[in-house]
Structures are given as C-alpha cells and as structure tokens.
Scaffold this active site. Sequence first.
Site, PDB file in Angstrom:
ATOM      1  CD  GLU A 120     -49.702 -54.003  17.868  1.00 26.00           C
ATOM      2  OE1 GLU A 120     -49.418 -52.864  17.495  1.00 26.00           O
ATOM      3  OE2 GLU A 120     -50.264 -54.246  18.948  1.00 26.00           O
ATOM      4  N   GLY A 125     -45.726 -51.805  11.229  1.00 23.10           N
ATOM      5  CA  GLY A 125     -45.097 -53.125  11.092  1.00 23.10           C
ATOM      6  C   GLY A 125     -44.856 -53.821  12.410  1.00 23.10           C
ATOM      7  CB  ILE A 127     -43.665 -50.509  16.340  1.00 20.99           C
ATOM      8  CG1 ILE A 127     -42.309 -50.193  15.714  1.00 20.99           C
ATOM      9  CG2 ILE A 127     -43.841 -49.757  17.661  1.00 20.99           C
ATOM     10  CD1 ILE A 127     -42.085 -48.714  15.408  1.00 20.99           C
ATOM     11  N   GLY A 178     -40.622 -54.516  -1.628  1.00 23.13           N
ATOM     12  CA  GLY A 178     -41.954 -54.905  -1.146  1.00 23.13           C
ATOM     13  C   GLY A 178     -42.486 -54.005  -0.047  1.00 23.13           C
ATOM     14  CD  GLU A 181     -49.566 -49.680   1.142  1.00 21.68           C
ATOM     15  OE1 GLU A 181     -50.639 -50.244   0.937  1.00 21.68           O
ATOM     16  OE2 GLU A 181     -48.748 -50.090   1.993  1.00 21.68           O
ATOM     17  CE  LYS A 196     -48.941 -48.172   7.980  1.00 25.13           C
ATOM     18  NZ  LYS A 196     -47.659 -48.053   7.278  1.00 25.13           N
ATOM     19  N   GLY A 294     -42.175 -54.644   5.401  1.00 23.24           N
ATOM     20  CA  GLY A 294     -41.430 -55.864   5.061  1.00 23.24           C
ATOM     21  C   GLY A 294     -42.144 -57.097   5.600  1.00 23.24           C
TER      22      GLY A 294
HETATM   23  N1  HSE Z   1     -46.367 -49.221   2.468  1.00 21.97           N
HETATM   24  C1  HSE Z   1     -46.267 -49.359   3.880  1.00 21.97           C
HETATM   25  C2  HSE Z   1     -45.015 -48.635   4.351  1.00 21.97           C
HETATM   26  C3  HSE Z   1     -46.199 -50.809   4.249  1.00 21.97           C
HETATM   27  O1  HSE Z   1     -44.175 -48.325   3.502  1.00 21.97           O
HETATM   28  O2  HSE Z   1     -44.899 -48.361   5.537  1.00 21.97           O
HETATM   29  C4  HSE Z   1     -46.350 -51.072   5.707  1.00 21.97           C
HETATM   30  O3  HSE Z   1     -47.613 -50.672   6.183  1.00 21.97           O
END
Ligand code: HSE
Length: 407
Positions: A120, A125, A127, A178, A181, A196, A294
């Site tokens: 998940e 993130g 959701i 953070g 990527e 995704k 995050g």
């Molecule tokens: N680099 C990804 C983003 C991190 O900014 O959505 C979360 O998958």
Amino acid sequence: MSKKLTIGLFGFGVVGQGLHDIIKTKNLNIEIVKICIKDKSKQRSLPSELFTTDREELLNNPEINTIVELINETEPAFEIVSRALSSGKSVVSASKKMIANHLEELINLQHKYGTSLLYEGSVCGSIPIIRNLEEYYDNELLHSICGIFNGSSNYILSKGYLEGLDYTAALKQAQDLGFAETDPTMDVGGFDAKFKLVIVAAHAYGVVVKPEEVFNLGIQNLSAYDLQYAREKNLKIKLVPVAKELDDQHVALFVLPKFVDEKEFLYNVEYEYNGVIVQAAFADQQFFFGKGAGGHPTGSAVLSDIAALRYEYQYEYKKAKSRKDLQFTNDIELNIYLRYEDEDLVETLGFEHIQERYYSGNFKYVIGKINLQKLIDNQHRISGKAFIAFADQLKGASLAPAKKQAV
Ligand code: HSE
C-alpha cells in the site's frame, strides 16, 4: 487472535524512521528484531545492536517471520523481497519501481510459496487505494482511475503557481523535505507516477503491464508561457497518470501533464498531497485525497500493511483472475496542447480537429486531437523543448466525438 510479527526491516531512511516513530506509539503485537542499513557510520537514533549491514542476518534468521523492505535501490530490493517470499516470510514493501518492474514475478512467487506481499505504501503514500481496488471495488466496473500520484512534482507545480518559486528552488525544497527520489528525474519526468499507475492497473483491471510500454512525459519543459496560458484560462497544470478502460477488451495507460479546471477535484490538490479519482459504473465518481510522500504518511500505509499481515491478509489479484480478456493498448485519441518551436513537429504529429492555434513571438501552441501512439513514436522530438499537456476540458463543441475519448 492476531499473529505475532517479528520484523526484519531493510532501510532506515525517511520512511523507515517514519514507520518506527509510528510503531513505538502503538501497542501492537509487533517486534522489530533487526534493521539492515547500508551505511554503518551514520548516527542512528536507536541502539547500535539493532543494526546490521549484513542482509543474511535478516533473511536467514528463522525468528524473523516478516520482512519490511524500504530501501532505495531497485534490484537489491527485488532480490531481498523475492528471497524472503521464497523462504516463507511475508513481506511489506514500498518500492514502487521494483514492484512495477517485477510485478508478474512477484505475483507468481506469492502463488508458488503461499506467502504474502503487501505494498500500500508504494502508491500515493497515505492513500489506501490498493486495498480499496482489491476489496471494495472487487465487483465494480471501473471506467477510469486517474489522479496526482507524485508528491514532489506536485510540490514543484504548487510552489511555482501559488508562490512564484522557480523550479530549481522548489525541487531543492522537495529534496530537503525527503519527498523526492534519489534521481529526481523519476519524479518530474513522470516515471514515479507511471510505476504507481502500473501497480494500480493490476488491481483495478487485472492487467500487468511493463512500465516501459507505458508513455510518460513530465513537467521538465514547462515554461512561463504554459503557466501564462493556464492562468488566462483559470486552469492549473498537474502531472496526471491515467488508466482508462476503452471497451471490454482494452485499457489505456499514460502519464501526462494535464490542464485541470476549478470544477475538477485535482484542482485543489497542492504541494505533496496526492489525489486519486475513481470513475466507477455504479458508485460513480469518487475521490481519495491525502499526503503522497513523507515519512509519517507513507509509514502509516506501511504499518497498515504490517497490521493486515497479523491476520494473514493477501492480495488475491481478483481482477486478473476474472478479466483475462482485457489488454493494454496505446491506441487512444487525446486532446493535446503542444507548445513548440519546430513547425515540422506539428506536421509530423498530424493533429486532427485543430481547435486552437496561436503564434506570437516565441510562444507557439496548437490544441487538437492526436493518437497516443503518435506521441510515443515522436517522443525523442517532444522531450527536447516542446511541452505537451492533456487538455480534455478544452475540447470545443465543434470537435467530432472521439472514437476512444479519454476521461
Ligand atoms: N518521490 C515520491 C513522491 C515519494 O514525490 O511522490 C513517494 O512515493
């Protein structure tokens, strides 16, 4: 009674630490036995005996029944996850690129060894979209799924549009927070959103597609002209992955910048927030909204998967079993805005039903219909300086109805 989980955790970066922060506030039947990290010299917030750099200490430890994989490197992540699944351990992972690239093998491993892989946290993130697609929409016909699946690119777009911050400074902030990527091209180029999307498509439609077959174009070439155009029309530009069922046998997937108007849910999804719109036959349109990047938001999704493993939850990939006739295609007509320098490109792309064409100084654009396959065939020319956005709400009444109109 839930099963006690003894965890071997790979990775103690933003998400690993976020997960640990959350776990320690809970009284779950969970113990982190060992954490495998890459860099032993880094200062850690936990006792040093908890850490190792030797992955075998986790994978070969019979006292560890669950592996949580939260590392950055794709192929090592696949090796860890596949070895764990093959040796009877359950796995939770948030490595979207690894999962998208190896989805078929990972599904086969789960079937072969009867083990469970949950992910998940790999999509949007916090959701809870994968489990909803798998369980809640089990019997629903889904017309389309689209949204904002990448927090970093959305953060950059929001910082630019709402605060006038330039691209480089906004990207630096996304990195410092953070969200981004290790290679931020993954974010701004639409690759991360594509990984995704591939995962979502497997649970929504039962199609397992190789990421390299799916078209993605990002926001790198977005210019002040495009923003000016959007502002004049009261639109915003978002980076949007789309999965769309075209008929009983075909589903199209692509990632493109998209103009959104204020009536659309995605219009108000800003900064690192993500949004997922599910268009279902009976439930109609539904919208999921939450933080897409995050440590704590993603850690919460990882924890939810860990908690589900206590009850031996497994994805059944129900749509893959029930809809074997559905195939992936790039044969879809899209309404496209192209800002260009090279007149030849417009001719080569062969726009049909041209709705607007504009030239003034260096600002030249055209809006019209084009087949996605044409974009793919000319991707190298587009990625130079041109900017493309999907412009479905700009189609005028004069347009002939599309054969296969996207969302
Ligand atoms: N680099 C990804 C983003 C991190 O900014 O959505 C979360 O998958």
